[in-house]
Design a protein around this motif. Sequence first.
Motif, PDB file in Angstrom:
ATOM      1  N   HIS A  70       0.823  -1.223   0.000  1.00  0.00           N
ATOM      2  CA  HIS A  70       0.000   0.000   0.000  1.00  0.00           C
ATOM      3  C   HIS A  70       0.855   1.271   0.000  1.00  0.00           C
ATOM      4  CE1 HIS A  70      -3.418  -2.672   0.713  1.00  0.00           C
ATOM      5  NE2 HIS A  70      -4.126  -1.667   0.214  1.00  0.00           N
ATOM      6  N   GLU A  71       1.978   1.238   0.708  1.00  0.00           N
ATOM      7  CA  GLU A  71       2.895   2.386   0.664  1.00  0.00           C
ATOM      8  C   GLU A  71       3.361   2.636  -0.770  1.00  0.00           C
ATOM      9  OE1 GLU A  71       6.297   1.951   3.221  1.00  0.00           O
ATOM     10  OE2 GLU A  71       5.020   1.604   4.977  1.00  0.00           O
ATOM     11  N   ALA A  72       3.722   1.560  -1.465  1.00  0.00           N
ATOM     12  CA  ALA A  72       4.195   1.681  -2.852  1.00  0.00           C
ATOM     13  C   ALA A  72       3.051   2.089  -3.780  1.00  0.00           C
ATOM     14  CB  ALA A  72       4.823   0.369  -3.310  1.00  0.00           C
ATOM     15  N   LEU A  73       1.841   1.572  -3.531  1.00  0.00           N
ATOM     16  CA  LEU A  73       0.686   1.940  -4.362  1.00  0.00           C
ATOM     17  C   LEU A  73       0.402   3.436  -4.268  1.00  0.00           C
ATOM     18  CD1 LEU A  73      -1.838  -0.987  -3.666  1.00  0.00           C
ATOM     19  CD2 LEU A  73      -0.611  -0.537  -5.803  1.00  0.00           C
ATOM     20  N   ASP A  74       0.565   3.987  -3.083  1.00  0.00           N
ATOM     21  CA  ASP A  74       0.303   5.419  -2.879  1.00  0.00           C
ATOM     22  C   ASP A  74       1.235   6.311  -3.688  1.00  0.00           C
ATOM     23  OD1 ASP A  74      -1.774   4.863  -1.170  1.00  0.00           O
ATOM     24  OD2 ASP A  74      -0.607   5.166   0.670  1.00  0.00           O
ATOM     25  N   ARG A  75       2.383   5.761  -4.090  1.00  0.00           N
ATOM     26  CA  ARG A  75       3.346   6.551  -4.869  1.00  0.00           C
ATOM     27  C   ARG A  75       3.083   6.469  -6.376  1.00  0.00           C
ATOM     28  NH1 ARG A  75       6.820   4.219  -0.862  1.00  0.00           N
ATOM     29  NH2 ARG A  75       7.528   2.606  -2.305  1.00  0.00           N
ATOM     30  N   GLU A  76       2.174   5.600  -6.783  1.00  0.00           N
ATOM     31  CA  GLU A  76       1.893   5.402  -8.211  1.00  0.00           C
ATOM     32  C   GLU A  76       0.626   6.141  -8.626  1.00  0.00           C
ATOM     33  OE1 GLU A  76       3.824   3.932 -10.385  1.00  0.00           O
ATOM     34  OE2 GLU A  76       5.270   3.189  -8.926  1.00  0.00           O
ATOM     35  N   THR A  77       0.614   6.621  -9.865  1.00  0.00           N
ATOM     36  CA  THR A  77      -0.554   7.373 -10.338  1.00  0.00           C
ATOM     37  C   THR A  77      -1.312   6.644 -11.445  1.00  0.00           C
ATOM     38  OG1 THR A  77       0.877   8.560 -11.889  1.00  0.00           O
ATOM     39  CG2 THR A  77       0.462   9.609  -9.746  1.00  0.00           C
ATOM     40  N   THR A  78      -0.725   5.591 -12.006  1.00  0.00           N
ATOM     41  CA  THR A  78      -1.394   4.865 -13.090  1.00  0.00           C
ATOM     42  C   THR A  78      -1.744   3.452 -12.650  1.00  0.00           C
ATOM     43  OG1 THR A  78       0.663   3.948 -13.995  1.00  0.00           O
ATOM     44  CG2 THR A  78      -0.024   6.140 -14.808  1.00  0.00           C
ATOM     45  N   ALA A  79      -2.733   2.867 -13.327  1.00  0.00           N
ATOM     46  CA  ALA A  79      -3.105   1.478 -13.039  1.00  0.00           C
ATOM     47  C   ALA A  79      -1.952   0.540 -13.381  1.00  0.00           C
ATOM     48  CB  ALA A  79      -4.363   1.102 -13.817  1.00  0.00           C
ATOM     49  N   ILE A 138      -7.405  -2.491 -11.829  1.00  0.00           N
ATOM     50  CA  ILE A 138      -7.631  -2.684 -13.273  1.00  0.00           C
ATOM     51  C   ILE A 138      -8.917  -1.993 -13.711  1.00  0.00           C
ATOM     52  CG2 ILE A 138      -8.029  -4.403 -15.082  1.00  0.00           C
ATOM     53  CD1 ILE A 138      -6.358  -6.359 -13.187  1.00  0.00           C
ATOM     54  N   THR A 139      -9.989  -2.133 -12.911  1.00  0.00           N
ATOM     55  CA  THR A 139     -11.271  -1.494 -13.231  1.00  0.00           C
ATOM     56  C   THR A 139     -11.103   0.013 -13.312  1.00  0.00           C
ATOM     57  OG1 THR A 139     -12.504  -3.290 -12.187  1.00  0.00           O
ATOM     58  CG2 THR A 139     -13.661  -1.198 -12.462  1.00  0.00           C
ATOM     59  N   GLU A 140     -10.337   0.579 -12.386  1.00  0.00           N
ATOM     60  CA  GLU A 140     -10.078   2.020 -12.430  1.00  0.00           C
ATOM     61  C   GLU A 140      -9.292   2.382 -13.689  1.00  0.00           C
ATOM     62  OE1 GLU A 140     -10.178   5.842 -11.998  1.00  0.00           O
ATOM     63  OE2 GLU A 140     -11.388   4.470 -10.788  1.00  0.00           O
ATOM     64  N   GLY A 141      -8.378   1.503 -14.099  1.00  0.00           N
ATOM     65  CA  GLY A 141      -7.628   1.736 -15.331  1.00  0.00           C
ATOM     66  C   GLY A 141      -8.517   1.728 -16.565  1.00  0.00           C
ATOM     67  N   VAL A 142      -9.519   0.851 -16.553  1.00  0.00           N
ATOM     68  CA  VAL A 142     -10.492   0.817 -17.668  1.00  0.00           C
ATOM     69  C   VAL A 142     -11.334   2.095 -17.640  1.00  0.00           C
ATOM     70  CG1 VAL A 142     -12.526  -0.371 -18.601  1.00  0.00           C
ATOM     71  CG2 VAL A 142     -10.563  -1.714 -17.788  1.00  0.00           C
ATOM     72  N   ARG A 143     -11.812   2.452 -16.443  1.00  0.00           N
ATOM     73  CA  ARG A 143     -12.663   3.638 -16.284  1.00  0.00           C
ATOM     74  C   ARG A 143     -11.958   4.919 -16.706  1.00  0.00           C
ATOM     75  NH1 ARG A 143     -14.226   2.733 -10.775  1.00  0.00           N
ATOM     76  NH2 ARG A 143     -15.701   1.082 -11.116  1.00  0.00           N
ATOM     77  N   SER A 144     -10.670   5.014 -16.390  1.00  0.00           N
ATOM     78  CA  SER A 144      -9.916   6.239 -16.695  1.00  0.00           C
ATOM     79  C   SER A 144      -9.467   6.298 -18.157  1.00  0.00           C
ATOM     80  CB  SER A 144      -8.691   6.338 -15.783  1.00  0.00           C
ATOM     81  OG  SER A 144      -7.734   5.352 -16.141  1.00  0.00           O
TER      82      SER A 144
END
Length: 198
Positions: A70-79, A138-144
């Motif tokens: 989760h720490e690493a996820l917070d640093r990423e902006t893309t799916a 992944i769903t957020e990546g499709v939505r965006s």
Amino acid sequence: MSKGENTRKRIIAKSAELFNQKGYASSSLSDITELTGIKKGGIYRHFASKDEIAVEAYKYAGSIVSGKIHEALDRETTATGKLLVFLKVYENVVEAPPFIGGCPLLNLATESDDGDPVLRENARRGLDNTLELMKRIITEGVRSGEFKADLDVDALATFALSIMEGGIMLSKLDGDNRHVRSNIDSLTAYLKTVAAAS
């Protein structure tokens, strides 16, 4: 925190390291007493059985890994970046895994397969939670508009988790991080093929 709570936490933390390195079946209560410096009677004051310790130890190990993810996820902006986090957290699994001994989910799943229903159910819950998190990404990546609209979200989540766990297993067995790193490259290349046209 009371002395009793501290003792309980110590038993869980040390047992998590033991089980994740040596395996649940290969670890004895004597191993736990030796690691913690707590006599069997003291351990039984906090836990009814080794199974109960194992469940708590798995949850503890999983929470450590989950925190790092989760720490690493917070640093990423893309799916794409977020999906790759799951593998990148294990990029140096041989020398510096996010939790000593490797992936708690993989270790528990392989050891408890059909042998211990309680531990297997905990591994199953870990699997479901990981897949659900990947599917949300992944769903957020499709939505965006980052990924193609017709992308099979379930299939991609299964694929990503499979190459993560497969890479970890191969790297641990071979003593070489190249398997995880190769899978990072492979997943990166695959995600380009499911990216929406710009």
